[in-house]
Design an enzyme around this catalytic site. Structure first.
Site, short mmCIF file in Angstrom:
data_model
loop_
_atom_site.label_atom_id
_atom_site.label_comp_id
_atom_site.label_asym_id
_atom_site.label_seq_id
_atom_site.Cartn_x
_atom_site.Cartn_y
_atom_site.Cartn_z
N GLU A 31 -31.67 -3.44 28.37
CA GLU A 31 -30.82 -2.99 29.47
C GLU A 31 -30.26 -1.60 29.18
O GLU A 31 -30.11 -0.77 30.09
CB GLU A 31 -29.70 -4.02 29.72
CG GLU A 31 -30.26 -5.26 30.39
CD GLU A 31 -29.54 -6.55 30.09
OE1 GLU A 31 -28.39 -6.52 29.59
OE2 GLU A 31 -30.14 -7.62 30.34
N SER B 175 -34.24 -15.85 28.23
CA SER B 175 -34.11 -17.17 28.86
C SER B 175 -34.15 -18.32 27.86
O SER B 175 -34.73 -19.38 28.14
CB SER B 175 -35.16 -17.34 29.96
OG SER B 175 -34.98 -16.36 30.97
N ASN C 245 -25.21 -12.84 23.33
CA ASN C 245 -24.92 -11.53 23.92
C ASN C 245 -24.26 -11.78 25.27
O ASN C 245 -24.94 -12.14 26.23
CB ASN C 245 -26.24 -10.76 24.07
CG ASN C 245 -26.06 -9.44 24.80
OD1 ASN C 245 -24.92 -9.02 25.06
ND2 ASN C 245 -27.16 -8.80 25.14
N HIS D 143 -30.90 -2.63 23.14
CA HIS D 143 -31.18 -3.68 24.12
C HIS D 143 -31.94 -3.06 25.30
O HIS D 143 -31.68 -1.92 25.69
CB HIS D 143 -29.88 -4.34 24.59
CG HIS D 143 -30.13 -5.58 25.38
ND1 HIS D 143 -30.51 -5.55 26.70
CD2 HIS D 143 -30.10 -6.89 25.03
CE1 HIS D 143 -30.69 -6.79 27.12
NE2 HIS D 143 -30.45 -7.63 26.12
N GLY E 229 -33.15 -12.99 31.61
CA GLY E 229 -32.39 -13.32 32.81
C GLY E 229 -33.25 -13.80 33.97
O GLY E 229 -32.79 -13.87 35.10
N GLU F 233 -37.45 -9.26 22.53
CA GLU F 233 -36.99 -9.68 23.86
C GLU F 233 -37.94 -9.12 24.92
O GLU F 233 -37.77 -7.97 25.36
CB GLU F 233 -35.57 -9.15 24.12
CG GLU F 233 -34.52 -9.73 23.20
CD GLU F 233 -33.14 -9.73 23.84
OE1 GLU F 233 -32.45 -10.74 23.72
OE2 GLU F 233 -32.77 -8.73 24.48
N LYS G 288 -22.98 -9.72 27.30
CA LYS G 288 -23.21 -8.64 28.28
C LYS G 288 -21.89 -8.32 29.00
O LYS G 288 -20.83 -8.42 28.38
CB LYS G 288 -24.35 -9.00 29.24
CG LYS G 288 -25.62 -9.42 28.47
CD LYS G 288 -26.84 -9.55 29.33
CE LYS G 288 -28.03 -9.97 28.47
NZ LYS G 288 -29.29 -10.03 29.23
P1 13P Z 1 -31.01 -14.22 28.87
O1 13P Z 1 -30.84 -15.24 27.78
O2 13P Z 1 -29.93 -14.29 29.92
O3 13P Z 1 -32.38 -14.20 29.42
O4 13P Z 1 -30.78 -12.78 28.19
C1 13P Z 1 -31.45 -12.48 27.02
C2 13P Z 1 -30.88 -11.24 26.45
O5 13P Z 1 -31.01 -10.17 27.02
C3 13P Z 1 -30.12 -11.34 25.21
O6 13P Z 1 -29.85 -10.08 24.68
#
Ligand code: 13P
Length: 254
Positions: free
Chosen positions: A97, A212, A9, A95, A173, A167, A11
């Site tokens: 976010e 992560s 992903n 997601h 992150g 997740e 982003k």
């Molecule tokens: P990270 O791997 O940067 O922690 O992000 C995970 C994520 O949100 C994948 O959709």
């Protein structure tokens, strides 16, 4: 037997130049291995370019979101059918976010999930608890609520190859990965939820871990019985690390 899947992903990251370099490195660096699947999810505007760069490779293409509606007066939205039209096969839905920053509620996520399936694409439904929810021991209740919202709209029997990604928000992150045991416990809980509805479907459902994931921790996570690969953010922008993660998924099929 479930075929492991690693999805990147991206982003809100990338540029034509950076994407070209990253995709070329992935196409040449990823071992050909029919035993696992790799998908990248660039920002919308780069999807056609990415489709062209990936043409002929075994790496699949996904989008990071899709509209709940299929067409009409919805300024700024992109439908699942449009995503299929430019070569996508997967779409990330719900997601954290999008839930936290753009106000997507469970019902909106469920409508998007249904729209993606209706377009013949594969939804990757994200679920997961915040740190506060985990500390209050609400992880299972939150995940169950998020799943039930979608199951209320689309019966388990109609999930046809859909993917769930667990997740935990506190691991996204942050560099703070769930331990393989913590992740496995929630993955088993998720599979158990489906098992009560449709045992066959539950056995086939791919459940990815996200939060992560790095080359250094992927093998331990993917080695757990109910973890069928990863949804990778930051590390998916680094060709070398992403290839390591994809390699960790090879041979972890259960
Ligand atoms: P990270 O791997 O940067 O922690 O992000 C995970 C994520 O949100 C994948 O959709």
């Amino acid at each position: 037997m479930r075929r492991p899947l690693v999805a990147g992903n991206w982003k809100l990251n990338g540029s034509r130049a950076a994407n070209g370099a990253l995709l070329r490195a992935l196409v040449s660096g990823c071992r050909d291995d029919a035993g696992r699947e790799i998908v990248v999810c660039p920002p919308f505007v780069y999807l056609p370019d990415a489709a062209a760069l990936l043409g002929g490779s075994t790496i699949g293409l996904g989008a990071q979101d899709a509209a709940a509606e299929s067409a009409g007066a919805f300024t700024g939205e992109i439908s699942a059918a449009m995503l299929a039209d430019v070569g996508c096969r997967y779409v990330i839905v719900g997601h954290s976010e999008r839930r936290a920053l753009y106000g997507e509620c469970d019902d909106m996520v469920a409508r998007k999930f249904a729209a993606v399936l209706a377009a013949g694409l594969v939804p990757i439904l994200c679920v997961g608890e915040t740190l506060e929810e985990r500390e209050r021991d609400q992880t299972e209740a939150v995940v169950e609520r998020q799943l039930r919202a979608v199951l209320g709209r689309v019966a388990a029997s109609a999930w046809q190859g859909a993917v769930v990604a667990y997740e935990p928000v506190w691991a996204i992150g942050t560099g703070r990965t769930a331990t393989p045991q913590q992740a496995q416990a929630v993955h088993a809980f998720i599979r158990g939820q489906f098992a009560t509805l449709d045992a066959r479907m539950a056995g086939q459902l791919r459940i990815l871990y996200g939060g992560s994931v790095k080359g250094a921790n992927a093998a331990a996570l993917f080695g757990m019985p109910d973890i069928d690969g990863g949804l990778v953010g930051g590390a998916s922008l680094d060709a070398q690390d992403f290839i390591l993660i994809c390699d960790a998924a090879s041979g972890s099929a259960t």
